[in-house]
Every structure is written in C-alpha cells, then in structure tokens.
Design an enzyme around this catalytic site. Sequence first.
Site, PDB file in Angstrom:
ATOM      1  N   LYS A 166       3.184   2.634  -6.040  1.00 50.54           N
ATOM      2  CA  LYS A 166       2.927   3.818  -5.247  1.00 50.54           C
ATOM      3  C   LYS A 166       4.538   3.612  -5.485  1.00 50.54           C
ATOM      4  O   LYS A 166       5.236   4.595  -5.668  1.00 50.54           O
ATOM      5  CB  LYS A 166       1.975   3.501  -4.725  1.00 50.54           C
ATOM      6  CG  LYS A 166       2.321   4.923  -3.397  1.00 50.54           C
ATOM      7  CD  LYS A 166       2.518   5.544  -4.134  1.00 50.54           C
ATOM      8  CE  LYS A 166       2.945   7.165  -2.770  1.00 50.54           C
ATOM      9  NZ  LYS A 166       2.476   8.743  -3.008  1.00 50.54           N
ATOM     10  N   LYS A 235       9.593   7.261   5.058  1.00 51.72           N
ATOM     11  CA  LYS A 235       9.099   6.147   5.000  1.00 51.72           C
ATOM     12  C   LYS A 235       8.902   5.175   3.715  1.00 51.72           C
ATOM     13  O   LYS A 235       9.107   4.492   3.696  1.00 51.72           O
ATOM     14  CB  LYS A 235       7.727   5.757   5.692  1.00 51.72           C
ATOM     15  CG  LYS A 235       6.703   5.438   5.656  1.00 51.72           C
ATOM     16  CD  LYS A 235       5.155   5.467   5.228  1.00 51.72           C
ATOM     17  CE  LYS A 235       4.839   6.304   4.642  1.00 51.72           C
ATOM     18  NZ  LYS A 235       3.583   6.506   4.093  1.00 51.72           N
TER      19      LYS A 235
HETATM   20  P1  NAD Z   1      -0.572  13.410   7.719  1.00 54.57           P
HETATM   21  O1  NAD Z   1      -0.313  12.899   8.916  1.00 54.57           O
HETATM   22  O2  NAD Z   1      -0.742  15.004   7.225  1.00 54.57           O
HETATM   23  O3  NAD Z   1      -2.030  12.678   7.676  1.00 54.57           O
HETATM   24  C1  NAD Z   1      -3.058  11.626   9.125  1.00 54.57           C
HETATM   25  C2  NAD Z   1      -3.662  11.862   9.676  1.00 54.57           C
HETATM   26  O4  NAD Z   1      -4.590  11.110  10.025  1.00 54.57           O
HETATM   27  C3  NAD Z   1      -4.105  12.299  10.861  1.00 54.57           C
HETATM   28  O5  NAD Z   1      -5.239  14.017  10.668  1.00 54.57           O
HETATM   29  C4  NAD Z   1      -3.989  11.939  11.911  1.00 54.57           C
HETATM   30  O6  NAD Z   1      -5.012  12.576  13.111  1.00 54.57           O
HETATM   31  C5  NAD Z   1      -4.457  11.140  11.290  1.00 54.57           C
HETATM   32  N1  NAD Z   1      -4.393   9.798  12.038  1.00 54.57           N
HETATM   33  C6  NAD Z   1      -2.591   9.312  12.391  1.00 54.57           C
HETATM   34  N2  NAD Z   1      -3.363   7.716  13.205  1.00 54.57           N
HETATM   35  C7  NAD Z   1      -5.256   7.629  13.201  1.00 54.57           C
HETATM   36  C8  NAD Z   1      -5.750   6.506  13.974  1.00 54.57           C
HETATM   37  N3  NAD Z   1      -5.005   5.570  14.625  1.00 54.57           N
HETATM   38  N4  NAD Z   1      -7.269   7.088  14.112  1.00 54.57           N
HETATM   39  C9  NAD Z   1      -7.556   7.520  12.695  1.00 54.57           C
HETATM   40  N5  NAD Z   1      -6.866   8.591  12.362  1.00 54.57           N
HETATM   41  C10 NAD Z   1      -5.060   8.888  12.445  1.00 54.57           C
HETATM   42  O7  NAD Z   1      -0.539  12.460   6.708  1.00 54.57           O
HETATM   43  P2  NAD Z   1      -0.720  13.044   4.739  1.00 54.57           P
HETATM   44  O8  NAD Z   1       0.234  13.308   4.136  1.00 54.57           O
HETATM   45  O9  NAD Z   1      -2.001  13.462   4.333  1.00 54.57           O
HETATM   46  O10 NAD Z   1      -0.303  11.195   3.436  1.00 54.57           O
HETATM   47  C11 NAD Z   1      -1.558  10.533   4.056  1.00 54.57           C
HETATM   48  C12 NAD Z   1      -1.205   9.330   3.337  1.00 54.57           C
HETATM   49  O11 NAD Z   1      -1.427   9.034   1.846  1.00 54.57           O
HETATM   50  C13 NAD Z   1      -0.187   8.619   4.030  1.00 54.57           C
HETATM   51  O12 NAD Z   1       0.105   7.324   3.842  1.00 54.57           O
HETATM   52  C14 NAD Z   1       0.997   9.002   2.895  1.00 54.57           C
HETATM   53  O13 NAD Z   1       2.567   8.226   2.327  1.00 54.57           O
HETATM   54  C15 NAD Z   1       0.449   9.782   2.089  1.00 54.57           C
HETATM   55  N6  NAD Z   1       0.269  10.509   0.566  1.00 54.57           N
HETATM   56  C16 NAD Z   1       0.685  11.571   0.922  1.00 54.57           C
HETATM   57  C17 NAD Z   1       0.819  12.725   0.076  1.00 54.57           C
HETATM   58  C18 NAD Z   1       1.175  13.987   0.019  1.00 54.57           C
HETATM   59  O14 NAD Z   1       2.167  14.749  -0.862  1.00 54.57           O
HETATM   60  N7  NAD Z   1       0.983  14.362   1.834  1.00 54.57           N
HETATM   61  C19 NAD Z   1       0.763  11.912  -1.200  1.00 54.57           C
HETATM   62  C20 NAD Z   1       0.543  11.249  -1.724  1.00 54.57           C
HETATM   63  C21 NAD Z   1      -0.127  10.143  -0.696  1.00 54.57           C
END
Ligand code: NAD
Length: 294
Positions: A166, A235
């Site tokens: 990834k 990150k």
């Molecule tokens: P985001 O910040 O939109 O969502 C994260 C969620 O986790 C939020 O709803 C937050 O409230 C929740 N959260 C945070 N701390 C928490 C805790 N202690 N307990 C429970 N819930 C908690 O992030 P995202 O964009 O959805 O990304 C999530 C993961 O996927 C990341 O690791 C990111 O790198 C990866 N990712 C994101 C994308 C993208 O396009 N957004 C694509 C591929 C991978």
Amino acid sequence: MTIGFIGLGNMGLPMARRLVEAGHDLVAFDRRSDAVAQLGAQAATSPREVADRAETVLASLPTPAVSLEVATGPAGVIEGSRVKRFIDLSTVGSATAVQIHDLLATRDIVALDSPVSGGVGGAERGALALMVSGPRAQFDAAGPVLGVLGHAFYVGDKPGSAQTMKLANNLLAANVLVATAEVVVMGVKAGLDPNVMIEVLNAGSGATSASRDKFPRAILPRTFDYGFATALMVKDVRLYLEEARALGVPIEIADTVGRLWGAAAQSQGPDSDFTTVIKPFEEAAGVTVGPARR
Ligand code: NAD
C-alpha cells in the site's frame, strides 16, 4: 453474519454501508456517534463492545496510533469476548501492523492486514483494491466480506507485507499528483487551457491517476472535495520514507515528494483536501488552474 465495523469516516462509512446493503448485520462504533446514526447499524459504545458482539471486526481509522489503540488499547478489540479476526483496512505501515498482529495473537485473535486503494468513489462502488496479508486460510474465509468492498489481492502471509504494498502504491499516487500539478501549472502559465491539457494527457503517454481522476473530479472544477485529507497523504509518505530508510534503499524521489506534501499541509492545513496540493504551485506561478469547461 454479524460484522463489526470501527471508524465511519470518508472511507469507512461507504464501506460499512455496502456491507449493510449486502445483508450483513453490522455493529459499529465511531467516536463520532452521528456517523453510526447515519448508517442505521447497531451502535456499540466501544471497540471492545464491537468485539464482544462480532467474530469479524473491520476497522478504517486515520493513523497508526489510533489503529493500535483501537485494536490493542484499553476497551479495545483485544478485550472482546467473541472476536476471532481483526481486519484493518487503514494505512498504518508495516511496523504498526506487526505490533497489532503480535499483541492480538496473545489472545488468539488473527490479524489480517488489508489497506485499500481507490478513494471514496471506489468505496461507494465496491471497487476498491484491497491488499491483504495474513494466513491464507483466513484470507479465504474473509473473502465474501472483502468481496463486497472490492477486489482483494493476497499479498502474502508475512504480517505487514500488505502495508508495504500500500505504501508503494500511495507513494506513486502522491508523486503523480504533485508532478501533474507542476506541469499543468507550467502549461497554464504558458497560456494553455488546462481542460485541453488534461484531455491530451489522458489520451497520451502522460496520463496518471491524477489526470484521469483527481483533476477532472476536484481540481478543474475547483471543488477540492475528493475526500482524502492532506494530513493522511503526509502520513502515508512519511510511513513510506520510514520503511525505505529502514531498508536502506534509494529515496531521492520520495524525499522530494515528502517535502512538497509537508509544505502543502503547512500552507493548506492538515484537514484540507489533498487535491489542494496544487495551490502552492499556483501561488508560486501566479496562475489559477480551471475552472472546468462548462
Ligand atoms: P477519516 O478521518 O475520514 O475517518 C476516520 C474515522 O475514524 C472518523 O470517522 C473518526 O471519527 C474515526 N475515529 C478516529 N479515532 C477513533 C477512535 N479512537 N475510535 C473510533 N473511531 C475513531 O479518514 P478516511 O479518509 O476515511 O481514511 C481512513 C483510513 O483509510 C486511513 O488510514 C487512510 O489513510 C486510508 N485511506 C483513505 C482513502 C481516502 O481516499 N480517504 C483511500 C485509501 C485509504
């Protein structure tokens, strides 16, 4: 089958919604309770409660520290009475994935490492690329669930190897977005129409995931709403650099890309959408790319 889901953000919410629509009984937790209400799933009050109620628990969380805490901290998945399998869909890097794997193994909970690629659109359509590492039999058992989210690739049984895959993918995505931003800004400064530039790039050898997807969707229309925070890209590049440095491999391009993304987070703010990375290029050149042709 009851499935647990923790983290209903930009990616987690559409993935969880697909699982509900596929007929799974979902028990969900997010520290923002409004996210669970939006989903119409059963709400849990902690990761432990999710793991008390489901054998398979998925997570989509923002940072390695949050994944570690949710999986193995107090009131974490590790304390659940029913959980057998923890599938982390987050990007955490291989060191954290190994740490989570080792700690969960002390309670006979299997960790499957399953970062995803394809963005919010891919999550909504069930068209993500899922990179999975862990025991092959567990990968096979999780197949019906992962298949709802996209195409699952088995990377290997070594914990953390899917994270390495990834990070390699995302370093390239980070790279082509800043590279495409730089050349489109150059063309606009020279008087080219950015819409024509993107059309030509996409028909020619300069096409990238940035020109095909990010520019038409969020940069040319100047909506900057792709759904991935600049801080998360920073990150991912940081995690790549840590792994590459530990391996002692060349990082000349990654180093430059890391510097550019760090500068973007500083000027646009960590919560900005990552497509705003073009703005420092525009400001330095004194031009604006877009708006999209009507
Ligand atoms: P985001 O910040 O939109 O969502 C994260 C969620 O986790 C939020 O709803 C937050 O409230 C929740 N959260 C945070 N701390 C928490 C805790 N202690 N307990 C429970 N819930 C908690 O992030 P995202 O964009 O959805 O990304 C999530 C993961 O996927 C990341 O690791 C990111 O790198 C990866 N990712 C994101 C994308 C993208 O396009 N957004 C694509 C591929 C991978």
